[in-house]
Design an enzyme around this catalytic site. Structure first.
Site, short mmCIF file in Angstrom:
data_model
loop_
_atom_site.label_atom_id
_atom_site.label_comp_id
_atom_site.label_asym_id
_atom_site.label_seq_id
_atom_site.Cartn_x
_atom_site.Cartn_y
_atom_site.Cartn_z
N ALA A 147 71.93 30.48 24.71
CA ALA A 147 72.04 30.24 26.15
C ALA A 147 71.10 31.07 27.02
O ALA A 147 70.64 30.59 28.06
CB ALA A 147 73.48 30.49 26.59
N CYS A 152 60.71 23.73 22.44
CA CYS A 152 59.48 23.63 23.21
C CYS A 152 58.28 23.84 22.29
O CYS A 152 57.39 24.65 22.55
CB CYS A 152 59.46 24.61 24.38
SG CYS A 152 59.78 26.33 23.94
N PRO A 189 68.04 32.95 28.83
CA PRO A 189 68.55 33.64 30.02
C PRO A 189 69.38 32.78 30.97
O PRO A 189 69.80 33.27 32.01
CB PRO A 189 67.27 34.12 30.70
CG PRO A 189 66.27 33.09 30.35
CD PRO A 189 66.59 32.66 28.95
N GLY A 190 69.60 31.49 30.68
CA GLY A 190 70.61 30.78 31.42
C GLY A 190 70.20 29.61 32.30
O GLY A 190 71.04 29.06 33.00
N SER A 191 68.95 29.19 32.27
CA SER A 191 68.56 28.06 33.11
C SER A 191 69.35 26.80 32.76
O SER A 191 69.93 26.14 33.63
CB SER A 191 67.07 27.78 32.98
OG SER A 191 66.30 28.83 33.52
N ASP A 226 69.39 24.52 22.20
CA ASP A 226 68.01 24.71 22.66
C ASP A 226 67.47 25.86 21.83
O ASP A 226 67.57 27.01 22.20
CB ASP A 226 67.97 25.00 24.15
CG ASP A 226 66.54 25.07 24.67
OD1 ASP A 226 65.80 24.08 24.50
OD2 ASP A 226 66.17 26.11 25.24
#
Length: 319
Positions: free
Chosen positions: A111, A234, A113-115, A181
Site C-alpha cells: 500500500a 509499472c 505510500p498510499g496514492s 500493486d
C-alpha cells in the site's frame, strides 16, 4: 545492462512505434493531481485553482484528474487542505479496475505510500474496512501521513510480508477485493525517474518476479470466492507481468477477466523469448508511454474461483 537505450531496446518488439516509444520515454512526465472526493469535488477544486491563478488542464478521460502546468501540486491551496493528491494518470487505473463497493473488506497488499490506497478509500466512501499493508516502516509512515491528510478513516495499517499474510485478529477470514500493486523493476517510471535504469539488471527482474508470484498467489487465497483481485506493475517486462499471471493461473483457482480500460492500451502478450503464456493473459492491459503521454503500466483483473458467497459480498462490515 545499465543504459536507457539498452533496456528499452529489449522491449521494442512489443511496441507498435519504436521511435514514438523512445521519444516518449525521454520526455518528462506531466504533473497530475487526483481529486480527493472525501473532501471536495472536481468543480470545487477547479474553482480553487482558478482563484489562485493556478494553470491546469482537466484530463478528458477522468473527471477527477488535473494536469498541472509549471507548478508543484504541493504548493497549491487545494493540496494543503487535502482536496487533491499528486498521482500519475496510469496510477489511477488499479483502483478503478478493482472498483470496491462501500462497506466491503478490501486489502491493499503493497500500500505505501498510499496514492492508490487513499483512492480506494474514496471509492469505498470511507466505509467498510480497508487494510493497507507494507513491509517498510518508513513507507508506512508516509501511508499514515497521506491517509490523515486526505481524511481516510476506514484504513487499518499493517506490516506483514504479503506472501504469507495472516488475517488473524481481523474477525473475518477473507477479503471481498484485493489490490496487488506489486514491487517491480519500475521500467515504466523512466519519465519521472531518469535514473531508473542505472541499476537495472535482468537478475533483478527475475528476483522480483518471484516475489510478485508469491504476493499474487496469497492475494487470491485471501479473497473470497467470486471476489476480485487486481494485479498491476509499472514495468514493461513480461517476466513480471504475463509470466506472473501465467504462474498464478496454474497454481490457484482464478481467471483473468475483461475490463474496460479508459486509456489507449494493448492486450497482454502470450509469447516472450522462449516462453508461452496462458491465453487468458491477453485480457490484461499494457499501457505504453507514447499512447497517452503517461508512464508505462500493466494491469490485470482476476476473479477468484469457487462459488460466490453473495451474503458475504453484500454484508456491511461489522453489521
Amino acid at each position: 545492462m545499465n543504459d536507457d537505450d539498452g533496456v528499452l531496446e529489449r522491449y521494442l518488439p512489443l511496441v507498435d512505434d519504436e521511435a514514438a516509444f523512445r521519444a516518449a520515454c525521454d520526455r518528462p512526465l506531466p504533473s497530475v493531481v487526483r481529486v480527493n472526493t472525501l473532501a471536495a469535488d472536481a468543480d470545487r477544486v477547479a474553482r480553487a485553482f482558478d482563484a489562485e491563478s493556478t494553470d491546469y488542464e482537466r484530463v478528458d478521460w477522468h473527471d477527477g484528474l488535473f494536469r498541472m502546468a509549471d507548478r508543484s501540486p504541493g504548493t497549491t491551496w487545494p493540496y494543503a487542505h487535502g482536496w487533491v493528491h499528486g498521482q500519475e494518470e496510469v496510477s489511477c487505473l488499479p483502483a478503478m479496475a478493482l472498483d470496491p463497493d462501500p462497506g466491503t473488506r478490501v486489502w491493499d497488499t503493497c500500500a505505501a505510500p498510499g496514492s492508490k490506497t487513499t483512492q480506494l478509500a474514496a471509492l469505498m466512501d470511507d466505509s467498510g474496512v480497508l487494510v493497507g499493508n507494507d513491509t517498510s516502516l518508513g513507507r508506512l509512515s508516509a501511508l499514515r501521513h497521506n491517509a490523515e491528510r486526505l481524511g481516510a478513516t476506514n484504513l487499518v495499517v499493517d506490516q506483514q510480508d504479503a506472501r504469507n499474510y495472516s488475517l488473524n485478529g481481523f474477525g473475518f477470514e477473507t477479503f471481498d477485493a484485493t489490490l496487488v500493486d506489486a514491487p517491480c523493476s519500475c521500467e515504466g517510471t523512466i519519465r519521472k525517474n531518469p535514473d531508473a535504469f542505472d541499476t537495472w539488471t535482468l537478475d533483478h527482474v527475475h528476483e522480483v518476479a518471484g516475489i510478485q508470484k508469491g504476493i499474487l498467489r496469497r492475494a487470491v487465497q485471501a479473497t473470497r470466492p467470486g471476489g476480485t483481485v487486481v494485479y498491476s506493475t509499472c514495468t514493461f517486462a513480461p517476466e513480471e507481468n504475463e509470466a506472473v499471471l501465467d504462474h498464478v493461473l496454474r497454481e490457484e483457482d482464478c481467471e483473468v477477466v475483461d475490463w474496460d480500460c479508459p486509456l489507449e492500451s494493448v492486450p497482454g502478450v502470450i509469447e516472450w523469448h522462449d516462453e508461452t503464456y496462458d491465453e487468458q493473459v491477453t485480457r490484461a492491459t499494457r499501457v505504453y508511454p507514447h499512447h497517452n503521454d503517461t508512464g508505462g503500466f500493466f494491469l490485470a483483473k482476476l476473479r477468484v474461483g469457487g462459488a460466490p458467497d453473495d451474503a458475504a459480498a453484500d454484508a456491511e462490515v461489522g453489521a
